[in-house]
Write an enzyme that holds these catalytic residues in place. Structure first.
Site, mmCIF file in Angstrom:
data_model
loop_
_atom_site.group_PDB
_atom_site.id
_atom_site.type_symbol
_atom_site.label_atom_id
_atom_site.label_comp_id
_atom_site.label_asym_id
_atom_site.label_seq_id
_atom_site.Cartn_x
_atom_site.Cartn_y
_atom_site.Cartn_z
ATOM 1 N N CYS A 147 37.809 44.706 47.132
ATOM 2 C CA CYS A 147 36.756 44.331 46.421
ATOM 3 C C CYS A 147 36.793 43.213 45.610
ATOM 4 O O CYS A 147 35.283 42.711 46.188
ATOM 5 C CB CYS A 147 35.891 45.878 45.484
ATOM 6 S SG CYS A 147 36.311 46.820 46.160
HETATM 7 C C1 BEZ Z 1 40.239 48.410 45.430
HETATM 8 O O1 BEZ Z 1 39.186 46.969 45.946
HETATM 9 O O2 BEZ Z 1 41.396 47.411 45.413
HETATM 10 C C2 BEZ Z 1 40.912 49.499 45.897
HETATM 11 C C3 BEZ Z 1 39.139 50.670 45.287
HETATM 12 C C4 BEZ Z 1 39.962 51.573 46.171
HETATM 13 C C5 BEZ Z 1 40.707 51.850 46.496
HETATM 14 C C6 BEZ Z 1 41.561 51.731 46.791
HETATM 15 C C7 BEZ Z 1 42.189 49.540 46.873
#
Ligand code: BEZ
Length: 221
Positions: A46
């Site tokens: 994110c």
């Molecule tokens: C991420 O942003 O890396 C992420 C967020 C939730 C689950 C898996 C990855």
């Protein structure tokens, strides 16, 4: 995809964002708008995605496109996290608002719920959903991506599909596989050859196919 989908009107939600309260339809107004959700603040993919959105700000501005981010975390968390996003992404400023959704109502209404992930407290989280809403005051969804939490989005593809949407909203054409700006487009199947001659005085080329049907017609607009 059950729930809100292509051609639907986005609901006129009341949003709390990092840039104050907004009514969704007022925010969209008459612009193409990208509404994109992410599973959570302070998570790795994110952080790269929201930074990439910030880094592409000029590309979106050139096309008259507004952005609206969304995750369930609260505004204080978003504000803290923005500092990380900007620092990690070479100082590109997050100039777009990020909405919050502690009650998980907005992500349900916008069909953005991730089926396989929960936050540490067991609450639902958004998927990496992205709706592009049209600019015609009808606030209709023109295109949707729905990616799982584990797969980050490609901003070049977001810009490419915007170029396609903007092209196909102006002309009776569609964009073929792997199209990019400057490439030939195809004439919409609803356009007869007679109409095509009038609409595309620059001419068009019909592909020679085994069926001898004349449905694959390329032109430049
Ligand atoms: C991420 O942003 O890396 C992420 C967020 C939730 C689950 C898996 C990855």
């Amino acid at each position: 995809m059950p729930g809100l989908t292509l051609g639907d009107t986005v609901p006129n939600l009341e949003l709390q964002t990092t840039q104050g309260k907004k009514k969704l339809h007022d925010y969209i107004d008459d612009s193409f708008t990208i509404i994109f959700s992410h599973p959570g603040d302070f998570t790795p993919v994110c952080t790269t995605e929201l930074g990439a959105m910030a880094a592409y700000a000029d590309e979106f501005a050139k096309r008259g496109v507004k952005l609206l981010g969304l995750s369930c975390d609260d505004i204080t968390s978003h504000a803290e996290w923005i500092k990380d996003i900007e620092a990690y992404n070479n100082g590109h400023k997050v100039t777009y608002p990020i909405a919050t959704d502690p009650a998980r109502e907005i992500i349900k209404q916008l069909n953005m719920v991730e089926p396989d992930e929960k936050d540490p407290s067991g609450n639902q989280v958004p998927s990496r959903a992205l709706h592009i809403v049209g600019p015609d005051k009808k606030v209709l969804i023109k295109l949707s991506f729905l990616y799982p939490a584990g797969t980050g989005r490609n901003m070049d593809e977001v810009v490419r599909v915007l170029d396609s949407l903007q092209k196909t909203s102006k002309h009776k054409v569609a964009t073929p596989a792997n199209w990019k700006p400057g490439d030939p487009v195809v004439i919409s199947p609803s356009v007869s050859n007679e109409e095509a001659k009038k609409l595309f005085p620059q001419g068009y080329k019909t592909a020679d196919l085994p069926s001898k049907k004349d449905y694959l017609r390329f032109t430049n607009v």
